[in-house]
Scaffold this motif. Structure first.
Motif, PDB file in Angstrom:
ATOM      1  N   PHE A  70      69.677   2.564  15.432  1.00 22.68           N
ATOM      2  CA  PHE A  70      68.308   1.976  15.794  1.00 22.68           C
ATOM      3  C   PHE A  70      67.318   1.542  14.407  1.00 22.68           C
ATOM      4  CE2 PHE A  70      66.137   4.355  17.746  1.00 22.68           C
ATOM      5  CZ  PHE A  70      65.224   4.881  17.567  1.00 22.68           C
ATOM      6  N   ARG A  71      66.430   0.762  14.305  1.00 28.38           N
ATOM      7  CA  ARG A  71      65.514   0.906  12.885  1.00 28.38           C
ATOM      8  C   ARG A  71      64.903   0.404  13.196  1.00 28.38           C
ATOM      9  NH1 ARG A  71      66.070  -0.695   6.711  1.00 28.38           N
ATOM     10  NH2 ARG A  71      65.675  -2.752   7.268  1.00 28.38           N
ATOM     11  N   GLU A  72      63.006   1.204  13.364  1.00 23.80           N
ATOM     12  CA  GLU A  72      62.603  -0.009  13.506  1.00 23.80           C
ATOM     13  C   GLU A  72      61.766  -0.699  12.570  1.00 23.80           C
ATOM     14  OE1 GLU A  72      60.125   0.914  17.541  1.00 23.80           O
ATOM     15  OE2 GLU A  72      60.352   3.119  16.465  1.00 23.80           O
ATOM     16  N   ASP A  73      60.803  -1.666  12.274  1.00 26.36           N
ATOM     17  CA  ASP A  73      59.817  -2.133  11.181  1.00 26.36           C
ATOM     18  C   ASP A  73      58.130  -1.012  10.946  1.00 26.36           C
ATOM     19  OD1 ASP A  73      58.058  -2.785  12.953  1.00 26.36           O
ATOM     20  OD2 ASP A  73      58.637  -4.816  12.568  1.00 26.36           O
ATOM     21  N   GLY A  74      57.562  -1.065  10.237  1.00 23.70           N
ATOM     22  CA  GLY A  74      57.385  -0.302   9.943  1.00 23.70           C
ATOM     23  C   GLY A  74      55.609  -0.051  10.650  1.00 23.70           C
ATOM     24  N   VAL A  75      55.320  -1.360  11.510  1.00 22.26           N
ATOM     25  CA  VAL A  75      55.077  -1.912  12.724  1.00 22.26           C
ATOM     26  C   VAL A  75      55.041  -1.511  13.664  1.00 22.26           C
ATOM     27  CG1 VAL A  75      53.044  -2.455  11.139  1.00 22.26           C
ATOM     28  CG2 VAL A  75      54.959  -4.112  12.053  1.00 22.26           C
ATOM     29  N   GLY A  76      56.378  -1.441  14.592  1.00 17.39           N
ATOM     30  CA  GLY A  76      57.871  -0.909  15.286  1.00 17.39           C
ATOM     31  C   GLY A  76      57.285  -2.362  15.640  1.00 17.39           C
ATOM     32  N   HIS A  77      57.003  -2.998  15.590  1.00 20.43           N
ATOM     33  CA  HIS A  77      56.870  -4.854  16.497  1.00 20.43           C
ATOM     34  C   HIS A  77      58.609  -5.661  16.384  1.00 20.43           C
ATOM     35  CE1 HIS A  77      53.527  -5.587  16.370  1.00 20.43           C
ATOM     36  NE2 HIS A  77      52.922  -6.042  14.756  1.00 20.43           N
ATOM     37  N   THR A  78      59.499  -5.242  15.724  1.00 21.08           N
ATOM     38  CA  THR A  78      60.819  -5.562  15.635  1.00 21.08           C
ATOM     39  C   THR A  78      61.585  -4.186  15.736  1.00 21.08           C
ATOM     40  OG1 THR A  78      60.452  -7.569  14.048  1.00 21.08           O
ATOM     41  CG2 THR A  78      62.523  -7.365  15.012  1.00 21.08           C
ATOM     42  N   THR A  79      63.246  -4.004  16.067  1.00 18.37           N
ATOM     43  CA  THR A  79      63.882  -2.944  16.259  1.00 18.37           C
ATOM     44  C   THR A  79      65.781  -3.857  16.202  1.00 18.37           C
ATOM     45  OG1 THR A  79      62.793  -1.736  18.274  1.00 18.37           O
ATOM     46  CG2 THR A  79      65.025  -1.553  17.684  1.00 18.37           C
ATOM     47  N   ARG A  80      66.326  -3.449  14.790  1.00 19.35           N
ATOM     48  CA  ARG A  80      67.151  -3.978  14.477  1.00 19.35           C
ATOM     49  C   ARG A  80      67.991  -2.308  14.865  1.00 19.35           C
ATOM     50  NH1 ARG A  80      66.205  -9.168  12.605  1.00 19.35           N
ATOM     51  NH2 ARG A  80      65.081  -9.608  11.252  1.00 19.35           N
ATOM     52  N   LEU A  81      69.427  -3.243  15.474  1.00 18.94           N
ATOM     53  CA  LEU A  81      70.397  -2.023  15.432  1.00 18.94           C
ATOM     54  C   LEU A  81      71.002  -1.801  13.684  1.00 18.94           C
ATOM     55  CD1 LEU A  81      72.444  -3.761  18.748  1.00 18.94           C
ATOM     56  CD2 LEU A  81      70.692  -1.964  18.706  1.00 18.94           C
ATOM     57  N   CYS A  82      71.765  -0.883  13.917  1.00 18.93           N
ATOM     58  CA  CYS A  82      72.391  -0.390  12.782  1.00 18.93           C
ATOM     59  C   CYS A  82      73.824  -0.077  13.141  1.00 18.93           C
ATOM     60  CB  CYS A  82      71.933   1.273  12.406  1.00 18.93           C
ATOM     61  SG  CYS A  82      69.907   0.827  11.800  1.00 18.93           S
ATOM     62  N   ILE A  83      74.981  -0.436  12.635  1.00 17.57           N
ATOM     63  CA  ILE A  83      75.720  -0.087  13.113  1.00 17.57           C
ATOM     64  C   ILE A  83      76.979   0.823  12.050  1.00 17.57           C
ATOM     65  CG2 ILE A  83      78.433  -1.264  13.750  1.00 17.57           C
ATOM     66  CD1 ILE A  83      76.502  -1.676  15.395  1.00 17.57           C
ATOM     67  N   PHE A  84      77.264   1.580  12.760  1.00 18.60           N
ATOM     68  CA  PHE A  84      77.996   3.043  11.351  1.00 18.60           C
ATOM     69  C   PHE A  84      78.680   2.497  10.844  1.00 18.60           C
ATOM     70  CE2 PHE A  84      81.933   5.365  10.582  1.00 18.60           C
ATOM     71  CZ  PHE A  84      80.946   6.638   9.657  1.00 18.60           C
ATOM     72  N   ARG A  85      79.248   2.597   9.184  1.00 18.27           N
ATOM     73  CA  ARG A  85      79.603   2.132   8.472  1.00 18.27           C
ATOM     74  C   ARG A  85      80.717   2.981   8.165  1.00 18.27           C
ATOM     75  NH1 ARG A  85      80.557  -1.477  11.009  1.00 18.27           N
ATOM     76  NH2 ARG A  85      79.920  -3.808  10.297  1.00 18.27           N
TER      77      ARG A  85
END
Length: 347
Positions: A287-302
């Motif tokens: 996962f990766r959070e935005d700079g202020v921690g409001h949104t989390t994005r899933l990250c899928i292995f490539r």
């Protein structure tokens, strides 16, 4: 794979028969002839075939809408996000083709991550023909082979893996065939809007049928561990459905789950809760959070890249047209556990 009626076989489409019976029951109650209660669908099939076939298109349309709603609202977020955009958020047919391709690859990504996670969790030794390096492939076809291989080896050890319950052998075989035969799933680019529309039309029904077969994905939860309220209550961020709105919930687990999976209950862990078990999904899903921690994005292995001491893992960030890199050392524990399954030393 598309559902079809067989005029010579009443049992050729059981789901349609069930639907017809439900339609009749809703309108007229149970069919009762002096105490005899035949199935309305069977009566139509045997006595009025034209009537039996007349509403099949209505059934298929309703079924398709229900499948789409299920995928968009209940499937793991990567699949739901791309499929929702394929249906509702495209600007051109070329973009829509890419979103369908992303949907397809996300399905395989989730199944592959689940297979690898369960293999690591159960600590079952892996033998030829599977290789450690194959787990970190950037090939969609190879990931399908990995799912098949892990399923086979866990089954040989007397374990019916979760991924096999979600994607039985027949479904997986169909996915492999479609992946090889459909232009939409190749990485060649469509040359025009018309060609993109043609490629979408060529495989759309097949994709919907695969998604229907994989309805077991509704029952799994992909979550990010945040904390514990108590010994059997996890506080987690949930990744389900197409919305990117942050959702944090308490999840109750039982004592056995707590004992079996305690090592995963740490900050930064991505978990899957499936079939009564809890596995760690790293490094396949991060996962990766935005700079202020409001949104989390899933990250899928490539893919992996680089040489020691600067080896990296590259991820696709769901919902963003960017790649994200992490130092391979951040996943040393998970990678070394996977290496151990193949009889290899530490990374």
């Amino acid at each position: 794979m598309k559902l079809q009626l067989d005029p010579n076989n009443y049992d050729g489409c059981p789901s349609y028969n069930d639907w017809l019976d439900e339609q009749y029951a809703e309108q007229s109650g149970p069919l009762d002839i002096l105490g005899y209660q035949p199935r309305p669908s069977f009566v139509l099939f045997t006595m009025s075939p034209d009537t039996y076939e007349a509403t099949f298109s209505d059934f298929m349309q309703q079924r398709e809408e229900e499948i789409k709603a299920s995928v968009c609202n209940l499937f793991p977020s990567p699949i739901a996000y791309y499929f929702y955009r394929f249906e509702n958020g495209y600007e051109s047919d070329l973009q829509r083709l890419h979103l369908l391709r992303d949907t397809w690859e996300s399905v395989i990504d989730i199944l592959h991550a689940l297979a690898v996670a369960e293999c690591r969790h159960r600590n079952i030794p892996i033998i030829d023909p599977l290789k450690f390096k194959d787990l970190f492939t950037d090939s969609v076809a190879k990931r399908l082979e990995n799912i098949e291989g892990v399923t086979s080896q866990l089954s040989a050890a007397g374990i019916l893996p979760t991924v096999a319950k979600i994607s039985p052998a027949a479904t997986l075989a169909a996915m492999k065939e479609l992946n090889q035969s459909r232009n939409a799933f190749s990485h060649s680019a469509a040359q025009s809007e018309a060609q993109a529309r043609s490629w979408i039309s060529e495989c759309y029904v097949d994709v919907v049928e695969v998604l229907a077969d994989l309805d077991g994905l509704e029952g799994i939860q992909i979550v990010r561990y945040l904390s514990q309220v108590d010994g059997t209550t996890l506080r987690c961020e949930i990744f389900r459905g197409h919305s990117s709105t942050r959702t944090i919930q308490n999840i109750k687990i039982n004592r056995q789950q707590m004992l079996d999976s305690a090592k995963y209950f740490q900050q930064g862990q991505m978990l899957v809760i499936a079939d009564g078990l809890i596995f760690g999904l790293r490094p396949m899903i991060h996962f990766r959070e935005d700079g202020v921690g409001h949104t989390t994005r899933l990250c899928i292995f490539r893919k992996t890249r680089g040489e020691a001491p600067d080896r990296r893992i590259e991820y696709e960030v769901i919902g963003e047209a960017v790649r994200h890199e992490e130092d391979r050392k951040n996943f040393a524990m998970e990678i070394n556990e996977l290496r151990g399954l193949f009889g290899l030393g530490v990374d």
